[in-house]
Design an enzyme around this catalytic site. Structure first.
Site, short mmCIF file in Angstrom:
data_model
loop_
_atom_site.label_atom_id
_atom_site.label_comp_id
_atom_site.label_asym_id
_atom_site.label_seq_id
_atom_site.Cartn_x
_atom_site.Cartn_y
_atom_site.Cartn_z
CE LYS A 267 -3.94 -1.81 2.62
NZ LYS A 267 -4.96 -1.60 1.58
NE ARG A 341 -10.92 -9.84 -1.99
CZ ARG A 341 -11.20 -8.90 -2.88
NH1 ARG A 341 -11.50 -9.22 -4.13
NH2 ARG A 341 -11.20 -7.62 -2.55
#
Ligand code: BES
Ligand code: ZN
Ligand code: ZN
Length: 491
Positions: A267, A341
């Protein structure tokens, strides 16, 4: 170093008011009526309350707002706080007033003159919700703040049980906030698991599955996320069996990424510190279990959280890697930052295989896209079952926690087709929250009613929310308590 409140619920006693230190809270209806308790405060302060009620400020104040009179003569208290609230106000308005009172009172002692207020329980709950601060890492206060709150209300003995239940739920909300606010060098996967093991004191069963166990179970999707970190990945299973013996439980699943750097798909630096809250879903699930245990809910509920840290390192998962999930489906990891996920899919599959739950809800700070769609006002809800989803939305509404249903469907699932594996972990930029939910749905059995709640926008905010100061909100603990009450607990 939080605010520890000690509550007392007593019958109205006019002669006890004058000598009460701290602050005194008077309730005044929108048509400027005060009850006997308020009249006593007015008399003691030689009409100061009446003058305030006649003021323009009171007239302009909205319902649930507080006007404070500082250092009034005639009472031992340092302030009289006047709340504009009708006696028959609904639960959410009463809770709002409680929040406003707590903001005015701070960490001082208080005497709340609730009298015959219809929803005094909700006012108490609102007060407790807002009486929170996360000051553990401030060196100036090394001790917890203590405050005594006395509530004078009619039928005090009868109402105090309901108040205790409301406060048990707040304890769960505060536990969630503490976990979610905690920095990641402190709340490692091991520390998180330890704090969950400590919940045993409240009567829940807790098991910690270590990496060797996860390996045996075949949770390669979850383990791939944690493999770049020095902190070991874990799955913690918490069971509260307050319902019928051997009845199938309801399952709650939480994303517990204790820090999300993005991994090799790193990020950007700006704002990365916010990713200490990427375990918010696991935090909500943990807080809910604490409140269920504290209020002795008559339901069987199992919570499972996947605790991992998403770090880049020489051993980290790469973009393009293929992992095999516990279900057996192979996953091409296109972006290592879409890690939530990968954690949830294995935990959800395990929950269904082991517990055959009557229903399953997962909570996760899953996508930035849900913040673009819904802001910080609503969590995104995705579901394969209208009854469960409607129940969830209704529960959220009664609790004043924003929740909004989002779609699912074949067309979104198609975006996840991989050239070399069964599925890939991201779609394209469009509908990022929905393709994330579509990925999760592949790990839900056809007969399991399921809802996924994307709480990325609501778990922690930079401005205060209706019930919480800046930082972690504990969003969802009250909604899940209400849902379990409505769906699983037989009266
Ligand atoms: N933890 C983040 C999502 C997030 C973003 C939570 C902002 C709270 C605030 C999640 O793991 C993530 O990085 N998602 C990516 C998915 C993308 C790579 C498909 C995102 O939202 O950008
Ligand atoms: Zn991520
Ligand atoms: Zn994440």
């Amino acid at each position: 170093m939080a605010i520890n409140l000690t509550w007392k619920f007593v019958e109205p006693e006019l002669d006890a008011i004058a000598g009460h230190e701290g602050r005194v809270v008077v309730i005044v209806s929108s048509d400027a009526k005060i009850d006997q308790l308020g009249r006593r405060v007015n008399k003691l302060t030689r009409g100061a309350v009446a003058r305030a009620i006649e003021s323009e400020a009171f007239e302009k104040a909205s319902l649930g707002q507080v006007i404070s009179l500082n250092y009034p003569a005639g009472v031992a208290a340092n302030a009289v706080d006047i709340v504009k609230l009708d006696r028959r106000s609904d639960a959410l308005m009463s809770r709002k007033a409680g929040v406003a009172i707590a903001k005015a009172v701070g960490s001082k002692d208080a005497l709340i003159l609730a009298g015959s207020l219809k929803n005094a329980v909700d006012l108490v709950q609102g007060y407790a919700l807002r009486a929170y601060e996360f000051s553990d890492h401030k060196t100036e206060n090394t001790e917890d703040k203590e405050a005594a709150i006395t509530v004078m209300l009619s039928k005090a003995a009868e109402q105090s049980a309901a108040c205790e239940t409301a406060l048990a739920i707040v304890d769960g909300v505060h536990f969630t906030r503490d976990l979610t606010n905690e920095p990641s060098n402190i709340l490692t996967t091991t520390e998180f698991a330890n704090r969950l093991v400590a919940l045993k004191d409240h009567g829940v069963e807790v098991e910690v599955l270590e990496e060797a166990d996860l390996e045996k179970l075949g949770m390669r999707a979850l383990m791939g996320v944690g493999q770049g970190s020095d902190s070991p990945s874990k799955v913690v299973v918490i069971q509260w069996n307050g319902g019928a013996e051997n009845a199938q439980p309801f399952a709650l699943i939480g994303k517990g990424v204790v820090f999300d750097t993005g991994g090799i798909s790193l990020k950007p630096a700006g704002g990365m510190e916010d990713m200490t809250m990427d375990m918010g879903g696991a935090g909500v699930v943990a807080g809910t279990m604490l409140s269920l245990a504290k209020r002795k809910a008559a339901a069987n509920v199992v919570a499972l959280v996947g605790l991992v840290e998403n770090m880049p390192s020489g051993n980290a998962q790469r973009p393009g890697d293929v992992v095999t999930s516990m279900k057996g489906d192979t996953i091409e990891v296109i972006n290592t930052d879409a890690e939530g996920r990968l954690v949830l899919c294995d935990v959800m599959w395990y929950a269904q295989e082991r517990f055959n739950p009557t229903g399953m809800i997962d909570l996760a700070t899953l996508t930035g896209a849900i913040i673009i769609g819904l802001g910080h006002e609503n969590a995104g809800v995705f579901s394969n079952d209208d009854a469960l989803c409607d129940g969830l939305l209704a529960a959220a509404k009664t609790q004043g926690e924003g929740a909004w249903r989002m779609p699912l469907g074949e067309a979104y699932d198609k975006k996840l087709k991989s050239r070399i594996a069964d599925v890939k972990n991201v779609g394209d930029r469009a509908a990022g929250s929905i393709t994330a939910a579509a990925f999760l749905q592949r790990f839900v059995k056809d007969n399991t009613p399921w809802a996924h709640i994307d709480i990325a926008g609501v778990a922690s905010t930079k401005t205060e929310t209706p019930y919480a100061p800046v930082g972690a909100s504990g969003w969802g603990v009250m909604t899940l308590n209400q849902l379990i009450r409505d769906m699983c607990e037989k009266d």
